[in-house]
Design a protein around this motif. Structure first.
Motif, mmCIF file in Angstrom:
data_model
loop_
_atom_site.group_PDB
_atom_site.id
_atom_site.type_symbol
_atom_site.label_atom_id
_atom_site.label_comp_id
_atom_site.label_asym_id
_atom_site.label_seq_id
_atom_site.Cartn_x
_atom_site.Cartn_y
_atom_site.Cartn_z
ATOM 1 N N ASP A 43 0.877 -1.170 0.000
ATOM 2 C CA ASP A 43 0.000 0.000 0.000
ATOM 3 C C ASP A 43 0.914 1.219 0.000
ATOM 4 O O ASP A 43 1.322 1.707 1.058
ATOM 5 N N GLU A 45 -1.652 -1.339 -4.755
ATOM 6 C CA GLU A 45 -2.830 -0.509 -4.979
ATOM 7 C C GLU A 45 -2.434 0.602 -5.940
ATOM 8 O O GLU A 45 -1.437 1.297 -5.722
ATOM 9 N N ASP A 89 -4.475 -2.406 4.541
ATOM 10 C CA ASP A 89 -4.588 -2.323 3.084
ATOM 11 C C ASP A 89 -3.607 -3.280 2.406
ATOM 12 O O ASP A 89 -3.932 -3.905 1.395
ATOM 13 N N PRO A 126 -8.041 1.331 -5.858
ATOM 14 C CA PRO A 126 -8.560 1.378 -4.491
ATOM 15 C C PRO A 126 -10.035 0.967 -4.414
ATOM 16 O O PRO A 126 -10.447 0.240 -3.510
ATOM 17 N N LYS A 143 -11.499 -2.180 -2.222
ATOM 18 C CA LYS A 143 -12.514 -1.971 -1.184
ATOM 19 C C LYS A 143 -13.743 -2.831 -1.434
ATOM 20 O O LYS A 143 -14.308 -3.411 -0.510
ATOM 21 N N LYS A 183 -11.420 3.515 5.565
ATOM 22 C CA LYS A 183 -10.363 2.713 6.201
ATOM 23 C C LYS A 183 -10.909 1.883 7.367
ATOM 24 O O LYS A 183 -10.540 0.730 7.553
#
Length: 158
Positions: A7, A66, A141, A104, A108, A119
């Motif tokens: 990340d 990411e 992440d 991202p 997610k 987050k």
């Protein structure tokens, strides 16, 4: 086989290593840098830390990153973020580590089912669904990236 999750962030980069045989992360870490150190030193520090990980574990052959998200108003930070992503991509290539990128939003959605998750939602989903607790959202992440790549690799193989 082991997977490296990255990340990338200039201020606080999250790293995680996960074995493809299990769901438990083998290792997680945060690399923090300070703005006062200047962009070149910050990039070098992050790359040096990642290179240390690559040198210490010869079984790392795949990495999930990411994709860079750059807010349209952050023109000043754009170059350093893109520089970091480029430098890490070359570093992985030089160590024969194949890298895969995910946005991202896709990450997610994979972890929480919601592309706009924050987050806190990501960390909660890792704990609830995968029973993985992380020390901070950067490591969370990175762990999520490992899980995403593990699933992606399984889908491609099967």
């Amino acid at each position: 086989m082991k997977i490296l999750g990255l990340d990338l962030s200039v201020a606080s980069t999250g790293l995680a290593i996960m074995d493809t045989e299990g769901l438990v992360p083998v290792w997680g870490k945060t690399i923090k840098t300070k703005a006062r150190d200047g962009p070149d030193f910050r990039l070098a520090s992050i790359c040096d830390e990642i290179e240390g990980v690559l040198l210490s574990d010869k079984n790392l052959r795949t990495a999930a990153i990411e994709s860079a998200f750059i807010h349209p108003k952050n023109k000043k930070g754009r170059d350093i973020i893109l520089g970091l992503h480029g430098a890490v991509t070359v570093l992985l290539f030089n160590y024969h580590v194949k890298s895969f990128k995910v946005t991202p939003r896709e990450l997610k959605k994979f972890i929480t089912g919601e592309g706009g998750a924050d987050k806190e939602m990501m960390m909660k989903a890792l704990g609830t669904v995968y029973h993985i607790e992380c020390e901070n959202d950067d490591v969370a992440d990175a762990v999520a990236l490992c899980l995403w790549l593990k699933e992606t690799m399984m889908e491609e193989a099967g």
